[in-house]
Design a protein around this motif. Structure first.
Motif, PDB file in Angstrom:
ATOM      1  N   PHE A  65      10.001   3.816  13.700  1.00 31.21           N
ATOM      2  CA  PHE A  65       9.031   3.208  15.597  1.00 31.21           C
ATOM      3  C   PHE A  65       9.364   1.835  15.761  1.00 31.21           C
ATOM      4  CE2 PHE A  65       7.447   6.321  12.715  1.00 31.21           C
ATOM      5  CZ  PHE A  65       6.247   6.848  14.185  1.00 31.21           C
ATOM      6  N   GLY A  66       8.866   0.756  16.651  1.00 28.66           N
ATOM      7  CA  GLY A  66       9.856  -0.009  16.598  1.00 28.66           C
ATOM      8  C   GLY A  66      10.944  -0.201  17.821  1.00 28.66           C
ATOM      9  N   ARG A  67      11.065  -1.341  17.990  1.00 25.04           N
ATOM     10  CA  ARG A  67      12.418  -1.807  19.244  1.00 25.04           C
ATOM     11  C   ARG A  67      13.595  -1.325  18.498  1.00 25.04           C
ATOM     12  NH1 ARG A  67      10.547  -2.605  23.614  1.00 25.04           N
ATOM     13  NH2 ARG A  67       8.630  -4.070  23.963  1.00 25.04           N
ATOM     14  N   ASN A  95      14.966  -6.290   5.791  1.00 28.57           N
ATOM     15  CA  ASN A  95      13.838  -6.291   4.521  1.00 28.57           C
ATOM     16  C   ASN A  95      13.589  -5.543   3.798  1.00 28.57           C
ATOM     17  OD1 ASN A  95      11.506  -7.891   5.164  1.00 28.57           O
ATOM     18  ND2 ASN A  95      11.634  -7.547   7.608  1.00 28.57           N
ATOM     19  N   LEU A  96      13.480  -5.873   3.103  1.00 26.44           N
ATOM     20  CA  LEU A  96      13.146  -4.942   1.006  1.00 26.44           C
ATOM     21  C   LEU A  96      11.788  -4.540   1.335  1.00 26.44           C
ATOM     22  CD1 LEU A  96      15.132  -2.556  -0.685  1.00 26.44           C
ATOM     23  CD2 LEU A  96      14.510  -4.716  -2.101  1.00 26.44           C
ATOM     24  N   HIS A  97      11.461  -3.453   1.305  1.00 22.74           N
ATOM     25  CA  HIS A  97      10.285  -3.398   1.769  1.00 22.74           C
ATOM     26  C   HIS A  97      10.172  -3.534   0.272  1.00 22.74           C
ATOM     27  CE1 HIS A  97       5.905  -1.030   1.100  1.00 22.74           C
ATOM     28  NE2 HIS A  97       5.644  -1.441   2.507  1.00 22.74           N
ATOM     29  N   ARG A  98       8.279  -3.731  -0.153  1.00 24.02           N
ATOM     30  CA  ARG A  98       8.195  -4.340  -1.733  1.00 24.02           C
ATOM     31  C   ARG A  98       7.368  -3.218  -2.790  1.00 24.02           C
ATOM     32  NH1 ARG A  98       3.126  -7.874   0.754  1.00 24.02           N
ATOM     33  NH2 ARG A  98       4.880  -9.734   1.923  1.00 24.02           N
ATOM     34  N   LYS A 103      14.486   1.044  16.504  1.00 28.64           N
ATOM     35  CA  LYS A 103      14.363   2.189  16.095  1.00 28.64           C
ATOM     36  C   LYS A 103      15.742   3.301  16.693  1.00 28.64           C
ATOM     37  CE  LYS A 103      11.889   6.467  18.135  1.00 28.64           C
ATOM     38  NZ  LYS A 103      10.816   7.013  18.200  1.00 28.64           N
ATOM     39  N   HIS A 162       1.202  -1.690  -0.180  1.00 36.34           N
ATOM     40  CA  HIS A 162      -0.392  -0.257  -0.114  1.00 36.34           C
ATOM     41  C   HIS A 162       1.067   1.855  -0.255  1.00 36.34           C
ATOM     42  CE1 HIS A 162      -2.510  -3.124   1.445  1.00 36.34           C
ATOM     43  NE2 HIS A 162      -3.561  -2.263   0.853  1.00 36.34           N
ATOM     44  N   GLU A 189       9.856   7.571   1.301  1.00 36.11           N
ATOM     45  CA  GLU A 189       8.702   6.897   1.588  1.00 36.11           C
ATOM     46  C   GLU A 189       7.844   5.219   2.414  1.00 36.11           C
ATOM     47  OE1 GLU A 189       8.020   4.821  -1.787  1.00 36.11           O
ATOM     48  OE2 GLU A 189       8.487   6.300  -3.752  1.00 36.11           O
ATOM     49  N   ILE A 190       9.033   4.993   2.660  1.00 38.48           N
ATOM     50  CA  ILE A 190       9.260   4.330   4.462  1.00 38.48           C
ATOM     51  C   ILE A 190       9.612   4.233   5.326  1.00 38.48           C
ATOM     52  CG2 ILE A 190      10.396   1.356   4.791  1.00 38.48           C
ATOM     53  CD1 ILE A 190       8.288   2.102   1.551  1.00 38.48           C
ATOM     54  N   GLU A 191       8.574   3.831   6.390  1.00 39.04           N
ATOM     55  CA  GLU A 191       8.852   3.787   7.707  1.00 39.04           C
ATOM     56  C   GLU A 191       9.807   2.886   8.430  1.00 39.04           C
ATOM     57  OE1 GLU A 191       7.966   6.829   9.560  1.00 39.04           O
ATOM     58  OE2 GLU A 191       6.750   7.551   7.441  1.00 39.04           O
ATOM     59  N   THR A 192       9.821   1.798   8.232  1.00 32.68           N
ATOM     60  CA  THR A 192      10.807   0.864   8.602  1.00 32.68           C
ATOM     61  C   THR A 192      11.795   0.768   8.501  1.00 32.68           C
ATOM     62  OG1 THR A 192      10.056  -0.676   6.348  1.00 32.68           O
ATOM     63  CG2 THR A 192       9.170  -0.916   8.232  1.00 32.68           C
ATOM     64  N   PRO A 226      14.193   1.819  11.638  1.00 39.58           N
ATOM     65  CA  PRO A 226      13.233   2.091  11.316  1.00 39.58           C
ATOM     66  C   PRO A 226      12.433   2.945  12.357  1.00 39.58           C
ATOM     67  CG  PRO A 226      13.385  -0.049  12.866  1.00 39.58           C
ATOM     68  CD  PRO A 226      15.135  -0.022  11.943  1.00 39.58           C
ATOM     69  N   ALA A 268       1.054   5.556   0.179  1.00 36.00           N
ATOM     70  CA  ALA A 268       1.185   6.141   1.313  1.00 36.00           C
ATOM     71  C   ALA A 268      -0.283   6.833   1.041  1.00 36.00           C
ATOM     72  CB  ALA A 268       1.946   7.907   1.156  1.00 36.00           C
TER      73      ALA A 268
END
Lengths: 144, 346
Positions: B328-330, B220-223, B332, B49, B258-261, B326, B51
């Protein structure tokens, strides 16, 4: 009315799954998370944003807990549900600032909603039995 | 009426006899300067998906980008192989699940559908097409290979295809294809893995005999995958090292918007990594042999720098790391990444 809608959705889902023979639980949850991100970004009030996120994420955690307690789950399905639930619980903790997290600041709630979706999109593919999946869908529709 | 039919047959026959296949007609005296091969796996869940919340199919998005690249390169030949889900016409008649496109000098000269190989030799159908059409048996100035799909398993490769759950795909299957495509000639100048967790000691070591530079992600590489725009309009003096760096940097910057991860894009100068890879090869092999399908749920990827067995002199050699934690997340606050992905057991 709600029951009728749920029954129709279940019927449609059953037909689709019967045709494809494949049921991926994360699709149902991902759609719900994506809807949540869209709703969060559509409002400018951070209080509302936070409330939407809390309600939806916690609702999904509760829904998964309900499915998890069903007696007919296979061991594999139970493990997969535990994994998804743990991920969502961690997002809930981060939003609220629990378990070692600082709360997500108001001005980062849009980004956080995107993070939740993207993180879930990257998760390992979780294949769950059709019956379990239907349970998840029904409960998410009814509770969240 | 009989005269008309006869005339049609004569014209049709003459037409078949005199016109060479389009790809042969496209082969001029000059071999193409660039040869690009794209494998795009689409037999899985590739929905992502943007933004705005709109859903996209990552494999179709990357196919469209790759076709644009092919059209904008007048000095290249470009192969595109798109592996799609099994579909049936009216739920009964199976349809071909592989689609090949061959471009020369910016023009599509061949397009065909084929049956994907269901046996052990995974890339046979694609290799048959490649060997039939390729005009670059003479070594081109630059030769690149791109694979887009999910993480290529290092063990337990069953279920990679959603349509064929019992079909296996692992790193050795990929390298077998690379070996055939590289032939007896030199290596690929650049191999790009548009997948999650391609940047591991095992995977880079497996590709090493067939590549000078590898661009991959150890996380990870976002899709949304890698941005292909640096490939448009290849010309002039071309340098594999400079190109790999530019490609990785552009991909990183695009993802950063574009990516938050987490974002990690790494360039591996293969020759310079060999010493480190040899050092950790045994440890990694032991790790892999201890993992199997049953233990998969208890394993997770990690930065090799987190495991003392992989922290050796030379871990940084030949590795250019572009990393952002990332948001957010552990993880970060994670400050950096070694550029190498490993396994840990929970």
């Amino acid at each position: 009315m709600l029951t009728r809608i749920a029954m129709r959705l279940v019927l449609c889902a059953t037909v689709v799954f019967a045709m494809t023979g494949v049921a991926h639980a994360q699709d149902a949850i991902l759609d719900r998370l994506n809807d949540t991100a869209v709703d969060v970004k559509a409002t400018s009030d951070p209080v509302q944003k936070r409330a939407i996120l809390e309600k939806r994420i916690d609702g999904m955690v509760d829904a998964l807990s309900t499915v998890r307690s069903a007696p007919m789950l296979s061991e594999q399905d139970a493990a997969n549900i535990d994994r998804v639930k743990a991920t969502l619980q961690e997002r809930s903790d981060e939003l609220a600032g629990r378990n070692g997290f600082s709360p997500v600041p108001d001005d980062q709630l849009n980004a956080f909603s995107s993070f939740v979706v993207q993180d879930f999109e990257q998760a390992k593919s979780i294949t769950i039995g059709v019956v379990t999946l239907l349970l998840i869908i029904i409960i998410i529709i009814l509770l969240v | 009426m009989r005269v008309h039919i006869g005339l049609f047959v004569v014209v049709a026959t003459a037409s078949c006899a005199s016109a060479p296949p389009k790809h042969e007609a496209a082969h001029g005296a000059e071999p193409p300067r660039y040869s690009l091969v794209f494998f795009i796996h689409g037999d899985g869940d590739y929905t992502f998906h943007d933004a705005d919340g709109d859903a996209h199919k990552a494999d179709e998005a990357i196919l469209a980008s790759a076709r644009t690249v092919a059209e904008r390169n007048p000095n290249a030949e470009v192969f595109l192989f798109h592996e799609t889900r099994r579909r049936k016409l009216l739920f009964v008649v199976p349809r071909k699940d592989g689609h090949a496109y061959y471009y020369r000098n910016g023009e599509l000269v061949e397009e065909r559908s084929y049956w994907r190989d269901q046996g052990a030799s995974r890339f046979d159908p694609e290799m048959t097409i490649y060997e039939e059409l390729s005009a670059t048996r003479l070594q081109p100035a630059a030769k690149m290979f791109f694979y887009f799909g999910h993480e290529i398993p290092e063990f337990d490769g069953d279920g990679y295809d959603r349509s064929y759950p019992k079909r296996s795909f692992t790193v050795p299957d990929l390298t077998a294809g690379l070996k055939r495509m590289a032939g007896n000639s030199a290596k690929f100048d650049v191999v790009v893995l548009g997948t999650c967790y391609g940047g591991t000691p095992y995977t880079v070591n497996a590709i090493a005999p067939y590549a000078r530079y590898v661009v991959a992600s150890p996380e990870n590489l976002h899709r949304s995958y890698f941005d292909l725009r640096p490939l448009e309009g290849l010309d002039g003096d071309w340098d594999a090292s400079a190109f790999a760096t530019e490609f990785a940097r552009n991909a990183y910057e695009r993802l950063d918007e574009e990516i938050e991860t987490a974002i990690s894009v790494v360039v591996y100068d293969v020759d310079r990594t060999i010493s480190y890879l040899n050092t950790v090869e045994e440890a990694y092999a032991e790790t892999l042999s201890s993992l199997d399908a049953r233990s998969r749920e208890r394993t997770a990827h990690c930065d090799c720098a987190e495991d003392p067995a992989y922290v050796h002199a030379g871990i940084d050699d030949g590795v250019e790391v572009l990393y952002r934690a990332p948001r957010f997340g552990r993880s970060k606050g994670k400050q950096g990444h070694s550029g190498w992905g490993c396994w840990k057991t929970n």
